[in-house]
Scaffold this motif. Sequence first.
Motif, PDB file in Angstrom:
ATOM      1  N   HIS A  31       0.922  -1.301   0.035  1.00 13.32           N
ATOM      2  CA  HIS A  31      -0.202  -0.119   0.067  1.00 13.32           C
ATOM      3  C   HIS A  31       0.947   1.630  -0.080  1.00 13.32           C
ATOM      4  O   HIS A  31       0.857   2.365  -0.568  1.00 13.32           O
ATOM      5  CB  HIS A  31      -1.327   0.068   1.354  1.00 13.32           C
ATOM      6  N   ASN A  63       2.462   1.839  -3.440  1.00 13.89           N
ATOM      7  CA  ASN A  63       0.542   2.137  -4.203  1.00 13.89           C
ATOM      8  C   ASN A  63       1.031   3.397  -3.932  1.00 13.89           C
ATOM      9  O   ASN A  63      -0.117   3.811  -4.588  1.00 13.89           O
ATOM     10  CB  ASN A  63      -0.103   1.340  -4.108  1.00 13.89           C
ATOM     11  N   HIS A  90       0.866   6.848  -6.293  1.00 11.00           N
ATOM     12  CA  HIS A  90       1.212   6.209  -7.190  1.00 11.00           C
ATOM     13  C   HIS A  90       2.113   6.741  -7.649  1.00 11.00           C
ATOM     14  O   HIS A  90       2.597   7.144  -9.264  1.00 11.00           O
ATOM     15  CB  HIS A  90       0.300   6.358  -8.729  1.00 11.00           C
ATOM     16  N   ILE A  93       5.278  -5.763  -7.349  1.00  9.88           N
ATOM     17  CA  ILE A  93       6.269  -4.377  -7.743  1.00  9.88           C
ATOM     18  C   ILE A  93       7.230  -4.481  -9.048  1.00  9.88           C
ATOM     19  O   ILE A  93       7.509  -5.518  -9.076  1.00  9.88           O
ATOM     20  CB  ILE A  93       6.729  -3.875  -5.884  1.00  9.88           C
ATOM     21  N   HIS A 147       8.143   0.545  -7.240  1.00  8.28           N
ATOM     22  CA  HIS A 147       6.232   1.144  -8.128  1.00  8.28           C
ATOM     23  C   HIS A 147       5.502  -0.144  -8.346  1.00  8.28           C
ATOM     24  O   HIS A 147       5.787  -1.087  -8.690  1.00  8.28           O
ATOM     25  CB  HIS A 147       6.261   2.269  -9.260  1.00  8.28           C
ATOM     26  N   THR A 148       4.404   0.218  -8.268  1.00 12.81           N
ATOM     27  CA  THR A 148       3.515  -0.936  -8.602  1.00 12.81           C
ATOM     28  C   THR A 148       3.040  -1.472  -9.629  1.00 12.81           C
ATOM     29  O   THR A 148       2.764  -0.583 -10.249  1.00 12.81           O
ATOM     30  CB  THR A 148       1.893  -1.047  -7.649  1.00 12.81           C
ATOM     31  N   GLY A 165      -0.764  -4.864  -9.169  1.00 11.46           N
ATOM     32  CA  GLY A 165      -0.229  -4.139  -7.682  1.00 11.46           C
ATOM     33  C   GLY A 165      -0.806  -3.636  -7.602  1.00 11.46           C
ATOM     34  O   GLY A 165      -2.352  -3.335  -6.607  1.00 11.46           O
ATOM     35  N   ARG A 166      -1.789  -2.815  -8.207  1.00 11.69           N
ATOM     36  CA  ARG A 166      -2.562  -1.376  -8.228  1.00 11.69           C
ATOM     37  C   ARG A 166      -3.730  -2.368  -8.173  1.00 11.69           C
ATOM     38  O   ARG A 166      -4.686  -1.809  -7.244  1.00 11.69           O
ATOM     39  CB  ARG A 166      -2.402  -0.443  -9.775  1.00 11.69           C
ATOM     40  N   CYS A 191      -4.917  -3.293  -4.749  1.00  8.08           N
ATOM     41  CA  CYS A 191      -4.503  -2.414  -3.425  1.00  8.08           C
ATOM     42  C   CYS A 191      -5.921  -2.138  -3.849  1.00  8.08           C
ATOM     43  O   CYS A 191      -6.484  -1.291  -3.202  1.00  8.08           O
ATOM     44  CB  CYS A 191      -3.951  -1.314  -4.164  1.00  8.08           C
TER      45      CYS A 191
END
Length: 197
Positions: free
Chosen positions: A78, A81, A84, A117, A129-130, A134-135, A138
């Motif tokens: 998290h 993320n 962003h 990631i 970064h995701t 991954g996003r 989340c």
Amino acid sequence: MSSRSSRKKDIPPVPDTTAIERAFIVSSSHLATPGNEDLSELEFALTVMNNAFQRWVQRCMAAVGLPELSVLDTLILHSINHRHRERSIPDLMFTLNLTERHPLNYSMKKLDELGLIERRKQGKEVFLHTTERGRQYCQDYARLRRVCLLELAPSDRKVGGVPISDVAKALRVLTGFYEQASRSAVSLQTDRSPTSG
């Protein structure tokens, strides 16, 4: 003996409710120093709440499809993320108040292997970064959090008459107290190992 006097003996005494009202709810009475019982009560409440929070984080992430993630793994995901934007390792450690890099490295390896990631190296610095995957996890977590947790929050945003934002501010102040106490404990540390003479 009259029946009236025998009935009086059968009536239990009225409990002293004033003593109950003054009682502090603590887990370790030996830490409830007289005059500071409120801090012991707070520590017990923090312990119970922390365990409940961690159980929630892990079960929510498991419910959206990632039961293999630990609480720290989830919090790191998290945090990466967040907004962003790329996050550096020192940023993550500072944000999550981590003192050792080993747990972070272990979590990053797991998140990387799951395709959640990606890393980018710039000089000696590593940025994270995701991924789209991954996003998505989340976002799924955020949706389930709204349904399961946020609907339980009082509409006036207060707990026990205190705004939740004020509770958060108080916890941040208390974090500083414990940070300073930790430094003091290190400076006062003595060697009590079995081999010490």
